[in-house]
Design a protein around this motif. Structure first.
Motif, PDB file in Angstrom:
ATOM      1  N   ILE A  62      55.508  30.337  75.320  1.00  0.00           N
ATOM      2  CA  ILE A  62      55.913  28.948  75.536  1.00  0.00           C
ATOM      3  C   ILE A  62      55.387  28.093  74.395  1.00  0.00           C
ATOM      4  CG2 ILE A  62      55.672  26.938  77.051  1.00  0.00           C
ATOM      5  CD1 ILE A  62      55.172  28.951  79.352  1.00  0.00           C
ATOM      6  N   LEU A  63      56.251  27.288  73.809  1.00  0.00           N
ATOM      7  CA  LEU A  63      55.862  26.352  72.750  1.00  0.00           C
ATOM      8  C   LEU A  63      55.841  24.932  73.294  1.00  0.00           C
ATOM      9  CD1 LEU A  63      55.390  25.238  69.901  1.00  0.00           C
ATOM     10  CD2 LEU A  63      57.850  25.455  69.501  1.00  0.00           C
ATOM     11  N   LEU A  64      54.653  24.305  73.243  1.00  0.00           N
ATOM     12  CA  LEU A  64      54.480  22.892  73.576  1.00  0.00           C
ATOM     13  C   LEU A  64      53.639  22.247  72.484  1.00  0.00           C
ATOM     14  CD1 LEU A  64      53.748  23.208  77.406  1.00  0.00           C
ATOM     15  CD2 LEU A  64      55.815  22.241  76.374  1.00  0.00           C
ATOM     16  N   HIS A  65      53.546  20.919  72.532  1.00  0.00           N
ATOM     17  CA  HIS A  65      52.737  20.159  71.578  1.00  0.00           C
ATOM     18  C   HIS A  65      51.788  19.254  72.364  1.00  0.00           C
ATOM     19  CE1 HIS A  65      56.461  21.179  69.445  1.00  0.00           C
ATOM     20  NE2 HIS A  65      55.775  21.119  68.314  1.00  0.00           N
ATOM     21  N   ASP A  66      50.493  19.393  72.130  1.00  0.00           N
ATOM     22  CA  ASP A  66      49.534  18.573  72.863  1.00  0.00           C
ATOM     23  C   ASP A  66      49.324  17.206  72.218  1.00  0.00           C
ATOM     24  OD1 ASP A  66      48.501  20.366  70.916  1.00  0.00           O
ATOM     25  OD2 ASP A  66      46.442  20.012  71.560  1.00  0.00           O
ATOM     26  N   ILE A  67      50.216  16.812  71.314  1.00  0.00           N
ATOM     27  CA  ILE A  67      50.100  15.513  70.638  1.00  0.00           C
ATOM     28  C   ILE A  67      51.109  14.499  71.144  1.00  0.00           C
ATOM     29  CG2 ILE A  67      49.105  16.478  68.536  1.00  0.00           C
ATOM     30  CD1 ILE A  67      51.932  16.264  67.272  1.00  0.00           C
ATOM     31  N   TYR A  68      52.005  14.907  72.052  1.00  0.00           N
ATOM     32  CA  TYR A  68      53.025  13.988  72.559  1.00  0.00           C
ATOM     33  C   TYR A  68      52.682  13.539  73.978  1.00  0.00           C
ATOM     34  CZ  TYR A  68      55.633  15.606  68.507  1.00  0.00           C
ATOM     35  OH  TYR A  68      56.012  15.910  67.218  1.00  0.00           O
ATOM     36  N   ASP A  69      53.020  12.290  74.280  1.00  0.00           N
ATOM     37  CA  ASP A  69      52.547  11.657  75.512  1.00  0.00           C
ATOM     38  C   ASP A  69      53.016  12.355  76.784  1.00  0.00           C
ATOM     39  OD1 ASP A  69      51.215   9.770  74.007  1.00  0.00           O
ATOM     40  OD2 ASP A  69      52.749   8.212  74.232  1.00  0.00           O
ATOM     41  N   GLY A  70      54.200  12.946  76.772  1.00  0.00           N
ATOM     42  CA  GLY A  70      54.711  13.541  77.997  1.00  0.00           C
ATOM     43  C   GLY A  70      54.260  14.952  78.268  1.00  0.00           C
ATOM     44  N   ALA A 106      48.167  42.075  66.215  1.00  0.00           N
ATOM     45  CA  ALA A 106      49.075  41.338  65.335  1.00  0.00           C
ATOM     46  C   ALA A 106      48.779  41.718  63.880  1.00  0.00           C
ATOM     47  CB  ALA A 106      48.907  39.840  65.544  1.00  0.00           C
ATOM     48  N   GLU A 107      49.759  42.275  63.202  1.00  0.00           N
ATOM     49  CA  GLU A 107      49.576  42.731  61.845  1.00  0.00           C
ATOM     50  C   GLU A 107      49.848  41.593  60.863  1.00  0.00           C
ATOM     51  OE1 GLU A 107      48.425  45.578  60.924  1.00  0.00           O
ATOM     52  OE2 GLU A 107      48.354  46.412  62.960  1.00  0.00           O
ATOM     53  N   PRO A 108      48.970  41.391  59.885  1.00  0.00           N
ATOM     54  CA  PRO A 108      49.168  40.320  58.906  1.00  0.00           C
ATOM     55  C   PRO A 108      50.534  40.393  58.235  1.00  0.00           C
ATOM     56  CG  PRO A 108      46.972  41.217  58.694  1.00  0.00           C
ATOM     57  CD  PRO A 108      47.698  42.124  59.655  1.00  0.00           C
ATOM     58  N   GLY A 109      51.185  39.253  58.149  1.00  0.00           N
ATOM     59  CA  GLY A 109      52.490  39.162  57.512  1.00  0.00           C
ATOM     60  C   GLY A 109      53.660  39.408  58.433  1.00  0.00           C
ATOM     61  N   ALA A 110      53.447  40.155  59.506  1.00  0.00           N
ATOM     62  CA  ALA A 110      54.532  40.471  60.431  1.00  0.00           C
ATOM     63  C   ALA A 110      54.906  39.238  61.259  1.00  0.00           C
ATOM     64  CB  ALA A 110      54.126  41.617  61.356  1.00  0.00           C
ATOM     65  N   VAL A 111      56.140  39.231  61.760  1.00  0.00           N
ATOM     66  CA  VAL A 111      56.641  38.137  62.593  1.00  0.00           C
ATOM     67  C   VAL A 111      56.802  38.651  64.020  1.00  0.00           C
ATOM     68  CG1 VAL A 111      58.558  36.542  63.000  1.00  0.00           C
ATOM     69  CG2 VAL A 111      57.865  37.088  60.657  1.00  0.00           C
ATOM     70  N   TYR A 112      56.234  37.931  64.975  1.00  0.00           N
ATOM     71  CA  TYR A 112      56.312  38.308  66.383  1.00  0.00           C
ATOM     72  C   TYR A 112      57.095  37.260  67.152  1.00  0.00           C
ATOM     73  CZ  TYR A 112      52.842  41.752  65.148  1.00  0.00           C
ATOM     74  OH  TYR A 112      52.201  42.815  64.546  1.00  0.00           O
ATOM     75  N   ARG A 113      58.074  37.739  67.928  1.00  0.00           N
ATOM     76  CA  ARG A 113      58.880  36.834  68.743  1.00  0.00           C
ATOM     77  C   ARG A 113      59.415  37.612  69.939  1.00  0.00           C
ATOM     78  NH1 ARG A 113      64.291  34.610  66.185  1.00  0.00           N
ATOM     79  NH2 ARG A 113      64.880  36.775  66.600  1.00  0.00           N
ATOM     80  N   PRO A 114      59.263  37.069  71.157  1.00  0.00           N
ATOM     81  CA  PRO A 114      59.789  37.757  72.340  1.00  0.00           C
ATOM     82  C   PRO A 114      61.309  37.930  72.262  1.00  0.00           C
ATOM     83  CG  PRO A 114      58.242  36.037  72.963  1.00  0.00           C
ATOM     84  CD  PRO A 114      58.507  35.869  71.503  1.00  0.00           C
ATOM     85  N   ASP A 150      48.646  38.388  52.749  1.00  0.00           N
ATOM     86  CA  ASP A 150      47.486  38.293  51.862  1.00  0.00           C
ATOM     87  C   ASP A 150      46.325  37.554  52.521  1.00  0.00           C
ATOM     88  OD1 ASP A 150      48.892  39.616  49.915  1.00  0.00           O
ATOM     89  OD2 ASP A 150      49.373  37.816  48.749  1.00  0.00           O
ATOM     90  N   LEU A 151      46.656  36.583  53.366  1.00  0.00           N
ATOM     91  CA  LEU A 151      45.630  35.775  54.019  1.00  0.00           C
ATOM     92  C   LEU A 151      45.194  36.328  55.371  1.00  0.00           C
ATOM     93  CD1 LEU A 151      47.010  32.181  53.249  1.00  0.00           C
ATOM     94  CD2 LEU A 151      45.136  33.391  52.098  1.00  0.00           C
ATOM     95  N   GLY A 152      45.757  37.474  55.766  1.00  0.00           N
ATOM     96  CA  GLY A 152      45.377  38.084  57.035  1.00  0.00           C
ATOM     97  C   GLY A 152      45.969  37.409  58.249  1.00  0.00           C
ATOM     98  N   LEU A 153      47.142  36.796  58.092  1.00  0.00           N
ATOM     99  CA  LEU A 153      47.759  36.022  59.169  1.00  0.00           C
ATOM    100  C   LEU A 153      49.068  36.646  59.641  1.00  0.00           C
ATOM    101  CD1 LEU A 153      47.212  32.473  57.643  1.00  0.00           C
ATOM    102  CD2 LEU A 153      46.194  33.308  59.782  1.00  0.00           C
ATOM    103  N   ALA A 154      49.171  36.892  60.940  1.00  0.00           N
ATOM    104  CA  ALA A 154      50.440  37.271  61.553  1.00  0.00           C
ATOM    105  C   ALA A 154      51.187  36.000  61.939  1.00  0.00           C
ATOM    106  CB  ALA A 154      50.194  38.130  62.792  1.00  0.00           C
ATOM    107  N   GLN A 155      52.513  36.074  61.943  1.00  0.00           N
ATOM    108  CA  GLN A 155      53.351  34.920  62.241  1.00  0.00           C
ATOM    109  C   GLN A 155      53.870  35.014  63.679  1.00  0.00           C
ATOM    110  OE1 GLN A 155      56.009  33.924  58.681  1.00  0.00           O
ATOM    111  NE2 GLN A 155      55.541  36.081  58.314  1.00  0.00           N
ATOM    112  N   ILE A 156      53.654  33.943  64.445  1.00  0.00           N
ATOM    113  CA  ILE A 156      53.992  33.950  65.871  1.00  0.00           C
ATOM    114  C   ILE A 156      55.054  32.893  66.154  1.00  0.00           C
ATOM    115  CG2 ILE A 156      53.107  33.808  68.222  1.00  0.00           C
ATOM    116  CD1 ILE A 156      51.855  36.072  66.529  1.00  0.00           C
ATOM    117  N   LEU A 157      56.202  33.337  66.634  1.00  0.00           N
ATOM    118  CA  LEU A 157      57.258  32.409  67.021  1.00  0.00           C
ATOM    119  C   LEU A 157      57.223  32.221  68.543  1.00  0.00           C
ATOM    120  CD1 LEU A 157      60.059  33.517  64.541  1.00  0.00           C
ATOM    121  CD2 LEU A 157      58.176  31.909  64.206  1.00  0.00           C
ATOM    122  N   TRP A 158      58.332  31.975  69.190  1.00  0.00           N
ATOM    123  CA  TRP A 158      58.296  31.620  70.611  1.00  0.00           C
ATOM    124  C   TRP A 158      59.607  32.014  71.274  1.00  0.00           C
ATOM    125  CZ3 TRP A 158      58.442  28.275  66.512  1.00  0.00           C
ATOM    126  CH2 TRP A 158      59.620  27.547  66.333  1.00  0.00           C
TER     127      TRP A 158
END
Length: 267
Positions: free
Chosen positions: A220-228, A259-267, A183-191
């Motif tokens: 690749i999933l990383l977080h730019d909020i952690y020190d390492g 990327a289609e809204p609502g769909a889930v994408y994962r390699p 409904d919000l026009g967002l596709a879901q992206i996993l990793w």
């Protein structure tokens, strides 16, 4: 009180449980993930043959990238921006690497609007990681909508554009999350690979974990909020380039599919 060893064992058990729960959530909710190769294949018969176009700006190549023929990989960052994100952007600019940023609303997008604008201005993909990082599968539909809509609105106010991609916290999704996302026009992206950088400040370990899991069509999933994390990124980029990888954003990875809204994408 728990001893150090007990706490470590409990932490490992929680991590394993979270991974198992993610698999169960995807398996039991009727959500059928789409691979990047499938997304490209589904578009093969369409008129859109342009491939993954590089945008103007320092981050992306000026030449199109065909990820059906090139060993592509997408570098993504969750839960920012944070204090280290400007330095990360400097690294990406220097190395001419595009990334996809799944931004968290409260205390991040609203705290660092100038960084959000810079992410967009420098050609990276700006995406949605909810407002407060609540687990969406624990919420009612109107709560899921609020978590995503507030971040959509905040990002649009800063960049002038609404994201088309989202990443559910912990990768947890179900039919309700998918319906609201559509409904919000967002596709879901996993990793496909994560360094679990939320559990360590060891930059070398983060680098090692990513490199061990990297493969073509990977995310690749990383977080730019952690020190390492940010200190590990230059070594990750250099090694993967040496292995023949081309860095792309998530939309570039899927192109000429979209990327289609609502769909889930994962390699």
């Amino acid at each position: 009180m728990f001893g150090t060893d007990t706490r470590k064992r409990r932490g490992s058990a929680v991590a394993l449980l979270a991974a198992a729960s993610l698999m169960l959530t995807l398996a039991g909710c009727g959500v059928d993930p789409i691979t990047p190769a499938d997304a490209r294949g589904n578009a093969a018969g369409s008129d859109d043959k342009q491939g993954a176009q590089g945008a103007t700006g320092s981050a992306r190549s000026a030449e199109p990238v065909d990820c059906a023929r090139t060993k592509c990989i997408a570098l993504t960052f969750d839960a920012g921006p944070g204090k280290d994100t400007p330095h990360l952007l400097d690294v990406l600019k220097e190395k001419k690497v595009p990334a996809t940023f799944f931004l968290l609303g409260k205390k991040h997008v609203d705290r660092y609007p100038e960084v959000v604008k810079r992410i967009a201005d420098e050609g990276h993909e700006v995406a949605n990681h909810t407002w407060t990082h609540r687990i969406l599968t624990d919420l009612e539909a109107d709560e899921v909508r609020d978590e995503l809509s507030r971040t959509q609105d905040a990002i649009e106010k800063i960049t002038g554009s609404r994201p088309t991609l989202m990443r559910p916290p912990q990768g947890r999704t179900d039919d309700t999350v998918s319906e609201v996302s559509r409904d919000l026009g967002l596709a879901q992206i996993l990793w496909s690979v994560t360094a679990k950088d939320y559990s360590t400040t060891d930059s070398e370990l983060i680098r090692k974990r990513v490199l061990e899991g990297a493969r073509g069509d990977g995310i690749i999933l990383l977080h730019d909020i952690y020190d390492g994390t940010v200190p590990a990124v230059p070594g990750i980029i250099d090694e993967l380039k040496d292995r023949g990888f081309t860095f792309v954003t998530v939309p570039q990875l899927l192109a000429p599919g979209k990327a289609e809204p609502g769909a889930v994408y994962r390699p």
